[in-house]
Structures are given as C-alpha cells and as structure tokens.
Design a protein around this motif. Structure first.
Motif, PDB file in Angstrom:
ATOM      1  N   SER A  82      69.936   6.952  -1.765  1.00  0.00           N
ATOM      2  CA  SER A  82      70.183   7.454   0.267  1.00  0.00           C
ATOM      3  C   SER A  82      68.769   8.128   0.318  1.00  0.00           C
ATOM      4  N   GLY A  83      68.628   8.342   1.997  1.00  0.00           N
ATOM      5  CA  GLY A  83      68.132   9.144   1.555  1.00  0.00           C
ATOM      6  C   GLY A  83      66.335   8.926   2.133  1.00  0.00           C
ATOM      7  N   VAL A  84      65.567   9.367   3.307  1.00  0.00           N
ATOM      8  CA  VAL A  84      64.068   8.831   3.752  1.00  0.00           C
ATOM      9  C   VAL A  84      62.717   9.250   3.184  1.00  0.00           C
ATOM     10  N   PRO A  85      62.033   9.236   2.391  1.00  0.00           N
ATOM     11  CA  PRO A  85      60.614   9.796   1.652  1.00  0.00           C
ATOM     12  C   PRO A  85      60.442  10.898   2.858  1.00  0.00           C
ATOM     13  N   GLN A  86      60.293  11.938   2.208  1.00  0.00           N
ATOM     14  CA  GLN A  86      59.684  12.922   3.481  1.00  0.00           C
ATOM     15  C   GLN A  86      58.745  12.552   2.860  1.00  0.00           C
ATOM     16  N   GLY A  87      57.687  13.551   3.673  1.00  0.00           N
ATOM     17  CA  GLY A  87      55.951  14.117   3.571  1.00  0.00           C
ATOM     18  C   GLY A  87      55.091  12.479   4.350  1.00  0.00           C
ATOM     19  N   SER A  88      55.758  11.569   4.290  1.00  0.00           N
ATOM     20  CA  SER A  88      56.028  10.525   4.852  1.00  0.00           C
ATOM     21  C   SER A  88      55.228  10.110   6.587  1.00  0.00           C
ATOM     22  N   ILE A  89      54.815   9.328   6.822  1.00  0.00           N
ATOM     23  CA  ILE A  89      55.084   9.442   8.218  1.00  0.00           C
ATOM     24  C   ILE A  89      55.893   8.601   9.055  1.00  0.00           C
ATOM     25  N   ILE A  90      56.986   7.309   8.504  1.00  0.00           N
ATOM     26  CA  ILE A  90      57.953   6.674   8.485  1.00  0.00           C
ATOM     27  C   ILE A  90      58.671   7.242   8.543  1.00  0.00           C
ATOM     28  N   GLY A  91      58.920   8.505   7.161  1.00  0.00           N
ATOM     29  CA  GLY A  91      60.440   9.356   6.905  1.00  0.00           C
ATOM     30  C   GLY A  91      60.763   9.747   8.087  1.00  0.00           C
ATOM     31  N   PRO A  92      60.050  10.284   8.616  1.00  0.00           N
ATOM     32  CA  PRO A  92      61.356  11.103  10.063  1.00  0.00           C
ATOM     33  C   PRO A  92      61.512  10.376  10.715  1.00  0.00           C
ATOM     34  N   ILE A  93      60.390   8.688  11.102  1.00  0.00           N
ATOM     35  CA  ILE A  93      60.636   8.168  12.554  1.00  0.00           C
ATOM     36  C   ILE A  93      62.032   7.572  12.166  1.00  0.00           C
ATOM     37  N   LEU A  94      62.329   7.155  10.822  1.00  0.00           N
ATOM     38  CA  LEU A  94      63.539   6.423  10.135  1.00  0.00           C
ATOM     39  C   LEU A  94      64.699   7.306  10.660  1.00  0.00           C
ATOM     40  N   PHE A  95      64.170   9.123  10.832  1.00  0.00           N
ATOM     41  CA  PHE A  95      65.426   9.690  10.781  1.00  0.00           C
ATOM     42  C   PHE A  95      65.373   9.973  11.987  1.00  0.00           C
ATOM     43  N   VAL A  96      64.927   9.709  12.543  1.00  0.00           N
ATOM     44  CA  VAL A  96      64.553  10.002  14.647  1.00  0.00           C
ATOM     45  C   VAL A  96      65.806   8.791  14.902  1.00  0.00           C
ATOM     46  N   LEU A  97      65.234   7.761  13.807  1.00  0.00           N
ATOM     47  CA  LEU A  97      65.994   6.108  14.980  1.00  0.00           C
ATOM     48  C   LEU A  97      67.675   6.225  13.902  1.00  0.00           C
ATOM     49  N   PHE A  98      67.586   7.285  13.152  1.00  0.00           N
ATOM     50  CA  PHE A  98      69.356   6.635  12.443  1.00  0.00           C
ATOM     51  C   PHE A  98      69.803   7.924  13.266  1.00  0.00           C
ATOM     52  N   ILE A  99      69.817   9.073  13.750  1.00  0.00           N
ATOM     53  CA  ILE A  99      70.193   9.779  14.677  1.00  0.00           C
ATOM     54  C   ILE A  99      69.962   9.575  16.028  1.00  0.00           C
ATOM     55  N   ASN A 100      69.657   8.656  16.517  1.00  0.00           N
ATOM     56  CA  ASN A 100      68.985   8.505  17.642  1.00  0.00           C
ATOM     57  C   ASN A 100      70.623   8.093  19.078  1.00  0.00           C
ATOM     58  N   ASP A 101      71.714   7.394  18.261  1.00  0.00           N
ATOM     59  CA  ASP A 101      72.752   7.588  19.328  1.00  0.00           C
ATOM     60  C   ASP A 101      73.735   8.638  18.695  1.00  0.00           C
ATOM     61  N   LEU A 102      73.580  10.029  18.804  1.00  0.00           N
ATOM     62  CA  LEU A 102      74.637  10.672  17.865  1.00  0.00           C
ATOM     63  C   LEU A 102      74.591  12.009  19.680  1.00  0.00           C
ATOM     64  N   SER A 103      74.069  11.303  20.559  1.00  0.00           N
ATOM     65  CA  SER A 103      74.483  11.898  21.997  1.00  0.00           C
ATOM     66  C   SER A 103      76.077  10.485  22.514  1.00  0.00           C
TER      67      SER A 103
END
Length: 416
Positions: A82-103
């Motif tokens: 599990s987890g997205v690589p930190q220190g990368s560009i695509i990592g935070p983007i994937l995390f944002v897409l992952f939690i985008n349906d939180l609302s």
C-alpha cells in the motif's frame, strides 16, 4: 483558506448563528495507507483511466520492496502492498484522486476543504439540530475512511467552535456538544494550525502575528550574525527580501494585521531591517517621512502597503481566472443600478449584497473577498483595466508609492 475563512466569517456575521464549528481531521499515515487495488479501481471507474496509462500507473505502484537498516545490518525485504511514493510528483496527485470522493453524501450547509492530507469540515450552528447534522457528517467521513482502508487519528482530530461574541457559557464544558469519531470523543481546541496559519475560536490572528514576528526576528538575527561581512546595499536588500520579509508572505491575505498597534509593530521591525540594509543602525527613523524616504531609497514598500499589494494582486488573479478560485455569489459586477449612490462605481467595480450585522464591520474585514473588493473599487480605473498581470503589478506598485507620500499613516482599513 480564502474560501474557508470567507464562509466562516459570513456565517458568524449572521445574527441567527451562535457559532461555527470546525472539525479538523488527521489521517494516520496518510500517504502510506493508500490501498493499491482501491486506487487503481477508482482511476478506472471514477476517472476513466484505462489501457496503457492504467498499466503504467500499476507498474509504478507495484513491485516495490522495503527493508530496514540498523547498525549496518539489513533486514530481509518485504513487498510494499500500500501507499503512494512520497517525494514524487505523481504520488500526491494519486492521493488527491484517491480521497476526492470524501465529500460525497455530506449534508447541505456543511462545508468541506481538502488540501493533500489536511481535511476539515465546518457548519454554522443555529440550533441543536445543526450539531446532530455535523455529527452525522463526521460519521460519514469516518465510514468512508474505514471503507477505503484508511484511518483517522482520533487524538489529532480537533474541534474549534468559532464564535465572535463572548458568552458566559463558554467557560462551562458541560454545555458543549460532544462530537464523536467512532467510539472516541473529539477534543475541543483553543487554536489549530491550518496550513501554517493559527486559527483560534475568536478568529483573532494576533497570536499568529506574534509568532510570525518572532520567526522574522530570529531569521533577521541569524542573517546579521552570519552575513556581517556583506556591506553592499543591494546584496543586503536581496538577503532581507529572500530570508526575512518572505516570512510575511505566506497566506498574508488571511492573517494580515488590521489594528494600528500590530501594524506599527510590523513597521518598526522593517525599520530596523532597512537600517541594517543601509548601514545606518545608529540613525533614528522616528519621523514617518524619513522612513518612507528610506523605503523608497531601497525600493521596499512599507509593510502596511505590502499587505495591500498582496491582497490586490491575488484578487486580480481570481477575477481573471489565473487561480482556481471563484468570486463568492454575493459579489457581482456593477450594472449601473440607480439604487446605489456611490457615483464613483463603474463597469469594473464590484458590489456586495452582504451588509455587516450591527457592530461586525471589523469581523467582515477578516474576509478576504469582502475586504479586498472595497480596495479594488477604490483603485483608479486605469489600473483595474490592465489586461496583463505584469502590467497590473507595475501600475499598482507605482500607485502605492504615490499613496505613501500623500498619506503617511493611513487607517488600517483605508480606501485607496
């Protein structure tokens, strides 16, 4: 932060609102907890990413291993599931897409703001029913976390009840509504750091201003000690702007001081720094004309005008779509209504449908949109007509310099 604070200020400005309750959430090991199967499923079914691109992302996430090194001894490698690589560009983007349906499924009237792994929701409290609705929304977010194999850290999730009017009931914890995250009670906090800005229950940024001044003082002291050999004025100016005044730039549109006392403290600090830049530490800049002249000499705006400049440049970016923020519904372009008596308004002026409740003008000054639209309207038309950001900045700075000579000590809420 701009949208969030504007919503909170407007809700408190409503006479029917007792408080606005803000719930801050903290994910436990946020980036390390993103399940690979779930994120790949969301990319395919929610965002339509398929084929080679999905295989590329799958290959990027999977097949990773990690080990631990202690005293030159290396453990056996284990697969990272599990987890997205930190220190990368695509990592935070994937995390944002992952939690985008939180609302999804939140109640109408409950605000939500997401920034990476920082999450908060808030609601205007006008009756006990609003407490129950906000509690229901907290439970929905907790259920989302469980369904997505994430976890909130209950000890780090806080509630701030923002209320601008003092009440004797504030001292009684028994009258507070007890919000729950699962089986855990959420603690009420006096203040919380939100994207680097300290938010407290009175919506007073005095403590944050003190903190910023303290950091700037420390940075300036370090600069003076370590760069004592630098005598050139231009180099000292660059060092001051890059290392010291930059402390005042982050989110100044949110916390900028409004009281004359606080503004004078910021200005006195910059006086000390300009003396160092010009190697005139033994001189006194007690006269406002002298200080303004020295600011012009090194081409550094007085801080009270620098805060205004930051506000207006950011407002320009919003108006012309240079940042992903929209004007609130209560601000509209002037259409020439005969009901308005302000004859100076023109086609590039903005009108507000919000009026301050009794005694709450200073509260609305804390809303970036409400405060800055007044400054915008008072700018000369030739500045507001600039079609390029660089042209607007140049005209605005020239105008602010002219203003500094006309009014050496303007009111903190002055109109330009």
């Amino acid at each position: 932060m701009v949208d969030f604070l504007d919503g909170v200020v407007l809700s408190i400005n409503d006479c029917n609102t007792f408080s606005t309750d803000v719930v801050y959430f903290d994910f436990s090991k946020a980036f390390d907890s993103v399940n690979h199967d779930l994120i790949l499923n969301k990319l395919k079914n929610m965002y339509g990413i398929d084929g080679r691109l999905l295989k590329f992302i799958m290959n990027y996430l999977q097949g990773r291993e990690q080990s631990v090194i202690i005293d030159n001894c290396v453990s056996t490698s284990k697969p990272v599931l599990s987890g997205v690589p930190q220190g990368s560009i695509i990592g935070p983007i994937l995390f944002v897409l992952f939690i985008n349906d939180l609302s999804d499924g939140l109640s109408p009237g409950t605000g939500l703001a997401l920034y990476a792994d920082d999450t908060k929701i808030w609601r205007s409290i006008q009756s006990d029913l609003d407490h129950d609705i906000l509690q229901s929304d907290i439970s929905k977010l907790n259920n989302w976390a469980l369904e997505n194999k994430m976890k909130f850290h209950p000890a780090k999730c806080k509630v701030i009840s923002i209320c601008n009017k003092p009440s004797p009931l504030d001292m009684l914890p028994s009258v507070q509504f007890h919000y729950r995250l699962g089986d855990c009670l959420l603690d009420y906090a006096e203040n919380e750091k939100d994207l680097g800005v300290t938010i407290n229950k009175k919506l007073n940024f005095g403590d944050h201003c003190e903190l910023i001044l303290s950091k700037a003082n420390q940075q300036f002291g370090l600069l003076v000690r370590t760069c004592h050999f630098v005598k050139d004025t231009l180099r000292r100016r660059v060092l001051y702007l890059a290392l010291v005044r930059s402390q005042f730039e982050h989110c100044s549109q949110i916390w900028r001081p409004h009281s004359k006392t606080l503004l004078d403290r910021f200005e006195n600090f910059q006086k000390k720094c300009i003396k160092w830049i010009l190697s005139e530490c033994e001189l006194s800049y007690s006269c406002s004309d002298t200080y303004t002249h020295k600011c012009r000499q090194v081409n550094i705006l007085p801080l009270k005008l620098r805060f205004v400049q930051n506000d207006l440049v950011f407002f320009y970016k919003i108006l012309y779509g240079l940042v992903p923020i929209k004007l609130p519904e209560y601000l509209q372009w002037f259409r020439g209504s005969t009901r308005l008596r302000n004859s100076h308004l023109d086609h590039l002026s903005l009108t507000s449908s919000i009026l301050p409740s009794m005694g709450k003008q200073k509260l609305l000054d804390k809303s970036f949109f409400y405060r800055t639209h007044c400054l915008w309207n008072s700018l000369p038309l030739e500045i507001r007509e600039q079609t390029s950001l660089s042209g607007f900045k140049a005209k605005l700075e020239s105008h602010l310099w002219d203003l500094s000579t006309v009014n050496d000590d303007p009111d903190p809420s002055f109109s330009i």
